[in-house]
Motif scaffolding. Structure first.
Motif, PDB file in Angstrom:
ATOM      1  N   ALA A  69       0.845  -1.194   0.000  1.00 45.78           N
ATOM      2  CA  ALA A  69       0.000   0.000   0.000  1.00 45.78           C
ATOM      3  C   ALA A  69       0.881   1.246   0.000  1.00 45.78           C
ATOM      4  CB  ALA A  69      -0.929  -0.002   1.212  1.00 45.78           C
ATOM      5  N   TRP A  70       0.729   2.075  -1.029  1.00 50.45           N
ATOM      6  CA  TRP A  70       1.495   3.305  -1.153  1.00 50.45           C
ATOM      7  C   TRP A  70       1.152   4.232   0.006  1.00 50.45           C
ATOM      8  CZ3 TRP A  70       0.448   8.522  -1.748  1.00 50.45           C
ATOM      9  CH2 TRP A  70       1.483   9.324  -2.242  1.00 50.45           C
ATOM     10  N   ARG A  71       2.174   4.786   0.630  1.00 54.31           N
ATOM     11  CA  ARG A  71       1.949   5.717   1.740  1.00 54.31           C
ATOM     12  C   ARG A  71       2.422   7.125   1.410  1.00 54.31           C
ATOM     13  NH1 ARG A  71       3.572   4.520   8.034  1.00 54.31           N
ATOM     14  NH2 ARG A  71       1.980   5.848   8.924  1.00 54.31           N
ATOM     15  N   SER A  72       3.522   7.213   0.678  1.00 52.25           N
ATOM     16  CA  SER A  72       4.078   8.509   0.286  1.00 52.25           C
ATOM     17  C   SER A  72       5.050   8.259  -0.870  1.00 52.25           C
ATOM     18  CB  SER A  72       4.805   9.169   1.469  1.00 52.25           C
ATOM     19  OG  SER A  72       6.046   8.536   1.708  1.00 52.25           O
ATOM     20  N   PRO A  73       5.589   9.322  -1.471  1.00 49.92           N
ATOM     21  CA  PRO A  73       6.523   9.108  -2.586  1.00 49.92           C
ATOM     22  C   PRO A  73       7.768   8.296  -2.216  1.00 49.92           C
ATOM     23  CG  PRO A  73       5.732  11.357  -2.598  1.00 49.92           C
ATOM     24  CD  PRO A  73       5.243  10.723  -1.312  1.00 49.92           C
ATOM     25  N   THR A  74       8.073   8.194  -0.929  1.00 50.13           N
ATOM     26  CA  THR A  74       9.271   7.449  -0.521  1.00 50.13           C
ATOM     27  C   THR A  74       8.957   6.308   0.453  1.00 50.13           C
ATOM     28  OG1 THR A  74       9.689   9.018   1.279  1.00 50.13           O
ATOM     29  CG2 THR A  74      10.786   9.448  -0.843  1.00 50.13           C
ATOM     30  N   GLU A  75       7.673   5.910   0.552  1.00 49.41           N
ATOM     31  CA  GLU A  75       7.326   4.848   1.502  1.00 49.41           C
ATOM     32  C   GLU A  75       6.102   4.063   1.034  1.00 49.41           C
ATOM     33  OE1 GLU A  75       6.508   4.217   6.272  1.00 49.41           O
ATOM     34  OE2 GLU A  75       6.283   6.228   5.426  1.00 49.41           O
ATOM     35  N   THR A  76       6.218   2.749   1.177  1.00 52.37           N
ATOM     36  CA  THR A  76       5.126   1.820   0.921  1.00 52.37           C
ATOM     37  C   THR A  76       5.013   0.918   2.135  1.00 52.37           C
ATOM     38  OG1 THR A  76       5.410   1.837  -1.476  1.00 52.37           O
ATOM     39  CG2 THR A  76       4.383  -0.120  -0.542  1.00 52.37           C
ATOM     40  N   LEU A  77       3.782   0.636   2.571  1.00 55.09           N
ATOM     41  CA  LEU A  77       3.592  -0.317   3.664  1.00 55.09           C
ATOM     42  C   LEU A  77       3.376  -1.701   3.083  1.00 55.09           C
ATOM     43  CD1 LEU A  77       1.393   1.557   6.288  1.00 55.09           C
ATOM     44  CD2 LEU A  77       3.862   1.236   6.246  1.00 55.09           C
ATOM     45  N   LEU A  78       3.966  -2.691   3.731  1.00 61.17           N
ATOM     46  CA  LEU A  78       3.839  -4.082   3.347  1.00 61.17           C
ATOM     47  C   LEU A  78       3.201  -4.845   4.496  1.00 61.17           C
ATOM     48  CD1 LEU A  78       6.270  -6.397   1.586  1.00 61.17           C
ATOM     49  CD2 LEU A  78       5.617  -7.012   3.906  1.00 61.17           C
ATOM     50  N   LEU A  79       2.191  -5.649   4.193  1.00 65.79           N
ATOM     51  CA  LEU A  79       1.553  -6.522   5.178  1.00 65.79           C
ATOM     52  C   LEU A  79       1.662  -7.948   4.661  1.00 65.79           C
ATOM     53  CD1 LEU A  79      -0.101  -3.694   5.129  1.00 65.79           C
ATOM     54  CD2 LEU A  79      -1.697  -4.936   6.542  1.00 65.79           C
ATOM     55  N   SER A  80       1.934  -8.881   5.554  1.00 66.83           N
ATOM     56  CA  SER A  80       2.017 -10.289   5.170  1.00 66.83           C
ATOM     57  C   SER A  80       1.593 -11.159   6.347  1.00 66.83           C
ATOM     58  CB  SER A  80       3.447 -10.657   4.757  1.00 66.83           C
ATOM     59  OG  SER A  80       3.534 -12.039   4.471  1.00 66.83           O
ATOM     60  N   ASN A  81       0.915 -12.249   6.045  1.00 65.83           N
ATOM     61  CA  ASN A  81       0.543 -13.194   7.097  1.00 65.83           C
ATOM     62  C   ASN A  81       1.494 -14.388   7.148  1.00 65.83           C
ATOM     63  OD1 ASN A  81      -0.241 -14.495   4.745  1.00 65.83           O
ATOM     64  ND2 ASN A  81      -2.097 -15.349   5.646  1.00 65.83           N
ATOM     65  N   ASP A  82       2.570 -14.345   6.382  1.00 63.70           N
ATOM     66  CA  ASP A  82       3.528 -15.455   6.290  1.00 63.70           C
ATOM     67  C   ASP A  82       4.853 -15.030   6.919  1.00 63.70           C
ATOM     68  OD1 ASP A  82       5.465 -17.320   5.462  1.00 63.70           O
ATOM     69  OD2 ASP A  82       4.400 -17.716   3.587  1.00 63.70           O
TER      70      ASP A  82
END
Length: 180
Positions: A69-82
């Motif tokens: 999920a894009w958060r800002s021009p220099t940051e993306t959030l990553l979620l994982s259940n593994d």
């Protein structure tokens, strides 16, 4: 938030649950087309999301998933259940140039909002511009807090909020749902 699983709101047309399952990381980089972004693409099989975009690879019913999920021009959030895949990704990205992966699992709370009244609930909590359409991630103010709202499945919103503010957001949600 002491026990996120206790923070459940059920009402006709809307359900809000705290999701303790996903591991959360902040992918921080200087260039969305640089070496770090290339390492992410190689590791997860897709490029970093474009601005205001979010997507899911896999699903919980298939066993494991990754959400970017894009958060800002220099940051993306990553979620994982593994957990194993998450740790392998941390290892792979550790050597990547011009970026880093910061484990935020203990610092970010994930709330899942579902139901026909989900959009109405989010509208009452904040600005319409903070509500993500399918395939989007939007940062905005809900309940007077900065929240990232992502929609990677039809009929469901993910609210990502700093854990220290989660109880505040949940209480606003409870009060708002009580007014339905």
């Amino acid at each position: 938030m002491d026990d996120p699983s206790a923070a459940i709101v059920e009402s006709p047309g809307v359900s809000v649950t705290a999701d303790r399952g996903p591991l959360v990381a902040s992918l921080r980089y200087f260039d969305q087309a640089g070496g770090f972004a290339a390492a992410v693409r190689e590791a997860v099989g897709r490029a970093l999301p474009e601005p205001l975009r979010a997507f899911q690879i896999g699903s919980a019913t298939q066993g494991s998933y990754v959400i970017l999920a894009w958060r800002s021009p220099t940051e993306t959030l990553l979620l994982s259940n593994d957990r194993a895949a998450f740790e392998e990704l941390e290892r792979q990205l550790g050597a990547a140039p011009d970026g880093c992966m910061v484990n935020q699992t203990g610092g970010i709370c994930v709330l899942r909002v579902r139901g026909e009244q989900a959009g109405n609930l989010l509208l009452r909590l904040g600005a319409a511009t903070a509500i993500a359409s399918l395939g989007e991630a939007r940062s905005g103010r809900l309940a007077e807090l900065q929240v990232l709202t992502a929609c990677v499945q039809s009929g469901e919103f993910l609210l990502l909020v700093e854990r220290v503010y989660a109880n505040h957001l949940i209480e606003w949600i409870r009060a708002t749902v009580a007014d339905f």
